[in-house]
Motif scaffolding. Structure first.
Motif, PDB file in Angstrom:
ATOM      1  N   LYS B 141       0.745  -1.295  -0.116  1.00 17.66           N
ATOM      2  CA  LYS B 141       0.020  -0.157   0.047  1.00 17.66           C
ATOM      3  C   LYS B 141       0.924   1.290  -0.019  1.00 17.66           C
ATOM      4  O   LYS B 141       0.270   2.302  -0.136  1.00 17.66           O
ATOM      5  CB  LYS B 141      -0.964   0.008   1.116  1.00 17.66           C
ATOM      6  CG  LYS B 141      -2.093   0.701   1.052  1.00 17.66           C
ATOM      7  CD  LYS B 141      -3.304   0.484   2.038  1.00 17.66           C
ATOM      8  CE  LYS B 141      -4.347   1.558   2.170  1.00 17.66           C
ATOM      9  NZ  LYS B 141      -5.689   1.281   2.856  1.00 17.66           N
ATOM     10  N   GLY B 142       2.091   1.103  -0.205  1.00 22.85           N
ATOM     11  CA  GLY B 142       3.233   2.479  -0.020  1.00 22.85           C
ATOM     12  C   GLY B 142       3.869   2.153   1.060  1.00 22.85           C
ATOM     13  O   GLY B 142       3.799   1.492   2.044  1.00 22.85           O
ATOM     14  N   PRO B 143       5.010   2.837   0.966  1.00 24.33           N
ATOM     15  CA  PRO B 143       6.216   2.890   1.801  1.00 24.33           C
ATOM     16  C   PRO B 143       5.801   3.002   3.358  1.00 24.33           C
ATOM     17  O   PRO B 143       6.213   2.287   4.397  1.00 24.33           O
ATOM     18  CB  PRO B 143       7.061   4.104   1.667  1.00 24.33           C
ATOM     19  CG  PRO B 143       6.738   4.632   0.457  1.00 24.33           C
ATOM     20  CD  PRO B 143       5.245   4.131   0.122  1.00 24.33           C
ATOM     21  N   ARG B 144       4.723   3.825   3.865  1.00 25.31           N
ATOM     22  CA  ARG B 144       4.282   4.056   5.241  1.00 25.31           C
ATOM     23  C   ARG B 144       3.797   2.947   5.897  1.00 25.31           C
ATOM     24  O   ARG B 144       3.884   2.316   6.886  1.00 25.31           O
ATOM     25  CB  ARG B 144       3.178   5.200   5.418  1.00 25.31           C
ATOM     26  CG  ARG B 144       2.964   5.983   6.424  1.00 25.31           C
ATOM     27  CD  ARG B 144       2.374   7.143   6.304  1.00 25.31           C
ATOM     28  NE  ARG B 144       1.119   7.062   5.877  1.00 25.31           N
ATOM     29  CZ  ARG B 144       0.036   6.714   6.507  1.00 25.31           C
ATOM     30  NH1 ARG B 144      -0.080   6.619   7.751  1.00 25.31           N
ATOM     31  NH2 ARG B 144      -1.215   6.801   5.874  1.00 25.31           N
ATOM     32  N   TYR B 145       3.093   2.118   4.985  1.00 24.91           N
ATOM     33  CA  TYR B 145       2.575   0.846   5.557  1.00 24.91           C
ATOM     34  C   TYR B 145       3.686  -0.214   5.391  1.00 24.91           C
ATOM     35  O   TYR B 145       3.664  -1.023   6.254  1.00 24.91           O
ATOM     36  CB  TYR B 145       1.248   0.209   4.598  1.00 24.91           C
ATOM     37  CG  TYR B 145       0.125   1.281   4.627  1.00 24.91           C
ATOM     38  CD1 TYR B 145      -0.776   0.893   5.687  1.00 24.91           C
ATOM     39  CD2 TYR B 145       0.000   2.477   3.830  1.00 24.91           C
ATOM     40  CE1 TYR B 145      -1.768   1.796   5.781  1.00 24.91           C
ATOM     41  CE2 TYR B 145      -0.878   3.296   3.976  1.00 24.91           C
ATOM     42  CZ  TYR B 145      -1.845   2.988   4.836  1.00 24.91           C
ATOM     43  OH  TYR B 145      -2.985   3.730   5.082  1.00 24.91           O
ATOM     44  N   GLU B 146       4.425  -0.176   4.095  1.00 22.18           N
ATOM     45  CA  GLU B 146       5.355  -1.254   3.949  1.00 22.18           C
ATOM     46  C   GLU B 146       6.622  -1.465   4.856  1.00 22.18           C
ATOM     47  O   GLU B 146       7.406  -2.373   5.154  1.00 22.18           O
ATOM     48  CB  GLU B 146       5.662  -1.482   2.633  1.00 22.18           C
ATOM     49  CG  GLU B 146       4.643  -1.795   1.635  1.00 22.18           C
ATOM     50  CD  GLU B 146       4.960  -1.767   0.181  1.00 22.18           C
ATOM     51  OE1 GLU B 146       4.217  -0.780  -0.605  1.00 22.18           O
ATOM     52  OE2 GLU B 146       5.545  -2.592  -0.332  1.00 22.18           O
ATOM     53  N   ASN B 147       6.906  -0.175   5.511  1.00 28.51           N
ATOM     54  CA  ASN B 147       8.141  -0.104   6.381  1.00 28.51           C
ATOM     55  C   ASN B 147       7.409  -0.269   7.888  1.00 28.51           C
ATOM     56  O   ASN B 147       8.424  -0.286   8.836  1.00 28.51           O
ATOM     57  CB  ASN B 147       8.452   1.285   6.445  1.00 28.51           C
ATOM     58  CG  ASN B 147       9.286   1.584   4.939  1.00 28.51           C
ATOM     59  OD1 ASN B 147       9.659   0.455   4.486  1.00 28.51           O
ATOM     60  ND2 ASN B 147       9.400   2.723   4.734  1.00 28.51           N
ATOM     61  N   ASP B 148       6.282  -0.250   8.141  1.00 26.25           N
ATOM     62  CA  ASP B 148       5.850  -0.585   9.587  1.00 26.25           C
ATOM     63  C   ASP B 148       5.822  -1.956  10.128  1.00 26.25           C
ATOM     64  O   ASP B 148       5.005  -2.767   9.809  1.00 26.25           O
ATOM     65  CB  ASP B 148       4.149   0.146   9.620  1.00 26.25           C
ATOM     66  CG  ASP B 148       3.628  -0.211  10.966  1.00 26.25           C
ATOM     67  OD1 ASP B 148       4.117  -0.384  11.876  1.00 26.25           O
ATOM     68  OD2 ASP B 148       2.320  -0.156  10.860  1.00 26.25           O
ATOM     69  N   THR B 149       6.756  -2.393  10.857  1.00 24.76           N
ATOM     70  CA  THR B 149       6.882  -3.762  11.336  1.00 24.76           C
ATOM     71  C   THR B 149       5.917  -4.156  12.271  1.00 24.76           C
ATOM     72  O   THR B 149       5.662  -5.239  12.401  1.00 24.76           O
ATOM     73  CB  THR B 149       8.282  -3.773  12.160  1.00 24.76           C
ATOM     74  OG1 THR B 149       8.379  -2.674  13.100  1.00 24.76           O
ATOM     75  CG2 THR B 149       9.558  -3.640  11.190  1.00 24.76           C
TER      76      THR B 149
END
Lengths: 413, 407
Positions: B141-149
């Protein structure tokens, strides 16, 4: 002090703005060299170079200097035409389960302007715009469905109460640069409600209608094209098998000619059900050509009948139309029909929307909506597309560098 | 009544057209069955009935002359994007047209969005859509989601897999911009719980705290896949000073770590692929990473990716193996998929190998000219002709009378 600074500034401005243009010529961002240009709007049919600066066509002339261009494309083997205009498409509109994305189907076929044919109505056009139109490189225009919810299935599309000419006209007025007219389609009840309300909406919004229609007792085809449609209105799918365009002897019906004289326009709208060699061939033989060539491209028609623009154009080429006739009906004609005469040309100063087409020679099969086959010896294929001045499709790498001559790139060489 | 009819048919009393579709005279490449020669392929219903020499056309309702063409199992694209990702495409017009009958969506959906994926795309596609589910709950869904461990929940992911084993075949981790091993390790943990492989798309950058060696030798399990092998940011495949394939690459391969092409817009570079292929480091699986951007420039559909590997010396037969059998094996769907065995689902690609001069483009939009190009001309999916660019399977209109829709 201030005054001196002002003078210096003025002198610099002059130097920057005027001096160079007197000494060095304009740099072309892109130069298409030596292609066979077919530009019916300007009566051009021959070898020309096309120079592009920014997003505009700057010059069309023979022998423009390659040394003045950042990128040169040798188009010597190809035809160059205005970006193709497909006035009957269905690209992923809200509410319609037709599932095609515009750019991979349109731009790869040289189509720089696609008109969505009524996938959305006044209730969901804005969702379509936000979700698809605003994000497409392809210029997407639209016919607004007279049905408020657009192509949302038979229940909604047969509901006359869903057809509100005033509401539709208001939406057209809100987006006059995108919405080119009103569409009616798929209407089953044997009445004129859908057609007449669409025409009413078009009258209110000073636009045209595109009609997808089949006759029923009490709703004759000849009445549609002789009485209900106005000059400039479009009947799409006119090669359909439910349309009585031919008599029992395969002769074009007199009302077809009469409607054409009245100014009613006939659009192909190939689709999965509306293009049949057994109908198109006799009509073309008798000189009844389509005013506009279009695809009705959607997730079904794109598969077996392969209803994309270059394949559809190739079918007409192999049925006997000349290349010039085919290009005319895929560029300048559709542009004029939708009242966008600024499109569909390679005029100097026009937006640089350009198709570079290869005319392949060989042995090709083409499939129609009935899945019958025609064998042909020519097939058009789009090798390069320029949209708004940028190369957006370049399948043969004409504008690209060979990797061995590219110098070091990435971390390796 | 019908039982009587069946008996008569079985007894051979009635003249029966045994097969629904017969592909006659093509060069069959079916690596699973070691077939590499001219054979006929007969299809009944949605199944492959028989592959043999000289099957008579009177035994079939429809016979298609495919002589001069290659006939292979429907291609399997292990790395596609048909949901969730910003550049995702719709299946069918981007897959079946290319001879790809099975796409594996590489991480577009996570456990929170998978149900929507199934409802809106998977059930509505003619293409068989399988899924590598993202370890990120919201998918790509985009970096903000994909970086959220915090949204990388191994248990929830494993549970979603267990409930949907008919389509979910593994786990994807991708685009993680943080440091350390959390994304990969959580994906592996979910993979252990659900007993499925993972596919890794993982940029290694300065201070990421990750190295290719550790990733391949310590964190991935045998059977796990690293995609994007031929770019220069994800796996350091080539030693940039010596130009040699790194020793840990060979070691990882010996361990059973698998390498996937995942061409895309950024992950196929001539300088890397050329060096790797010259030293024999070929991809285990050829796949496209086809999306809105790559489809416009690199055009890496399956035949294009195969053509690129052939231009680097891979034989067609070998490339077909890596586009059918190998991807099926890697997602534990072999021999169910990827073969033309009798009884297998009739997913078939009919391909032509054209000669001429063709441009093949890499991630940096640099071209390499080739003299051979593979193109798909006909696709059979689930026993039906769904794509047939030259109408090989259909009659001439001039001899079809007042035809309606021809079956």
């Amino acid at each position: 002090m201030k005054r001196a600074a002002g003078l210096v500034f003025l002198a610099l401005l002059c130097a920057a703005n005027y001096a160079p243009s007197q000494q060095t010529p304009v740099v072309f961002d892109l130069l298409l060299k030596n292609g066979h240009v077919i530009d019916p709007a300007n009566h051009r049919d021959g070898r020309f170079d096309i120079a592009i600066v920014g997003n505009k066509i700057l010059r069309v002339a023979p022998d423009l200097p390659a040394s003045h261009a950042r990128t040169v494309v040798d188009a010597g083997q190809y035809y160059i035409t205005p970006g193709l205009i497909d006035i009957h498409t269905h690209f992923d509109a809200q509410g319609a389960d037709l599932n095609l994305k515009p750019d991979p189907e349109a731009l790869t076929n040289g189509v720089t302007t696609a008109v969505d044919a009524g996938s959305s109505g006044w209730k969901n056009f804005e969702a379509f715009k936000t979700r698809v139109i605003d994000h497409s490189k392809t210029r997407l225009l639209a016919f607004l469905n007279i049905v408020g919810a657009g192509m949302y299935g038979p229940k909604v599309e047969n509901d006359v109460n869903e057809m509100d000419p005033e509401a539709a006209a208001r939406m057209v007025a809100k987006y006059p640069n995108i919405i080119v007219g009103i569409k009616t389609a798929h209407f089953e009840p044997p009445t004129w409600d859908a057609v007449d309300r669409a025409v009413k909406a078009a009258e209110l919004s000073h636009t045209i209608v595109m009609v997808d229609f089949y006759p029923k007792p009490g709703r004759e085809y000849s009445d549609l094209i002789l009485k209900h449609l106005r000059p400039g209105d479009i009947h799409t799918h006119f090669y359909g098998q439910l349309i009585p365009q031919l008599d029992a002897n395969k002769k074009v019906q007199p009302y077809m000619w009469e409607a054409r004289k009245r100014g009613v326009l006939f659009d192909v709208g190939h689709g999965s059900g509306s293009f049949w060699f057994r109908i198109a061939a006799p009509m073309l033989r008798q000189g009844f050509l389509p005013d506009t060539i279009s695809t009705d491209i959607h997730k079904e028609s794109i598969m077996l009948p392969r209803a994309n623009m270059t394949t559809t154009m190739s079918k007409f080429l192999n049925l006997g139309m000349t290349l010039e006739q085919v290009i005319e009906r895929s560029t300048v004609n559709p542009a004029r029909v939708i009242h966008h005469p600024e499109l569909g040309t390679l005029s100097e100063g026009a937006v640089a929307d350009i198709a570079v087409l290869e005319l392949q020679h060989g042995h090709f099969g083409f499939v129609d909506s009935g899945r019958a086959k025609m064998i042909g010896d020519r097939k058009l294929r789009c090798v390069l597309t320029v949209r708004n001045g940028a190369v957006v499709w370049d399948t043969e790498g004409l504008s690209l560098t060979d990797w061995t001559k590219a110098g070091p790139y990435s971390n390796f060489k | 009544m019908s039982r009587v009819l069946l008996f008569l048919l079985l007894a051979g009393v009635l003249p029966a057209q045994t097969y629904d579709l017969l592909l006659q005279g093509g060069h069959v490449i079916d690596p699973a069955n070691q077939i590499d020669r001219v054979m006929d392929v007969a299809i009944s219903g949605n199944k492959i009935a028989r592959v043999a020499e000289h099957i008579p056309s009177q035994d079939a309702r429809k016979t298609v002359d495919v002589s001069g063409l290659y006939v292979t199992p429907g291609l399997i694209d292990l790395h596609a994007h048909v949901f969730g990702y910003e550049g995702s495409l719709f299946p069918d017009d981007t897959s079946l047209v290319a001879g790809t009958t099975t796409v594996v969506d590489a991480g577009g959906s996570g456990w929170r969005t998978f149900d929507e994926f199934r409802r809106t795309i998977i059930t509505k596609s003619q293409t068989r859509v399988l899924v590598l589910i993202n370890i990120v709950g919201w998918g790509m869904k985009g970096p903000r989601y994909e970086n959220d461990t915090n949204d990388m929940d191994s248990t929830a992911t494993a549970n979603k897999i267990k409930q949907n084993r008919d389509v979910i075949v593994g786990i994807k981790t991708a685009h993680f911009g943080g440091t350390g091993w959390t994304a990969i390790d959580r994906a592996v943990a979910a993979g252990r719980m659900a007993d499925v492989p993972i596919m890794v798309d993982d940029h290694i950058f300065t201070n990421s705290g990750r190295t290719t060696r550790e990733k391949l030798l310590d964190h991935l399990r045998p059977g796990d896949m690293h995609t994007h092998m031929y770019n220069d940011r994800q796996v350091e495949l080539i030693d940039r000073f010596t130009g040699k394939v790194q020793s840990y690459m060979w070691e990882a391969r010996r361990r059973g770590v698998l390498f996937d092409m995942g061409h895309g817009a950024g992950s196929f570079l001539w300088p890397v692929a050329t060096k790797a292929m010259a030293q024999g480091f070929a991809p285990d699986t050829i796949s496209t990473d086809l999306h809105g951007e790559s489809i416009m420039m690199q055009q890496p559909d399956m035949p294009n990716c195969i053509t690129k590997m052939m231009s680097l010396g891979m034989r067609l037969q070998d490339a077909i193996l890596r586009s059918t059998v190998n991807p099926a094996k890697n997602i534990h769907r072999f021999p169910e998929l990827g073969t033309l065995s009798s009884g297998a689902v009739a997913d078939v690609a009919v391909l032509t190998l054209r000669t001429g001069v063709f441009a093949l483009k890499d991630a940096w939009a640099k071209k390499r000219m080739a003299t051979e190009k593979l193109e798909n001309v006909m696709t059979v999916r689930n026993g039906k002709i769904v794509y047939d660019v030259n109408g090989l399977g259909f009659p001439l209109w001039t001899s079809a009378g007042d035809y309606g829709r021809i079956p």
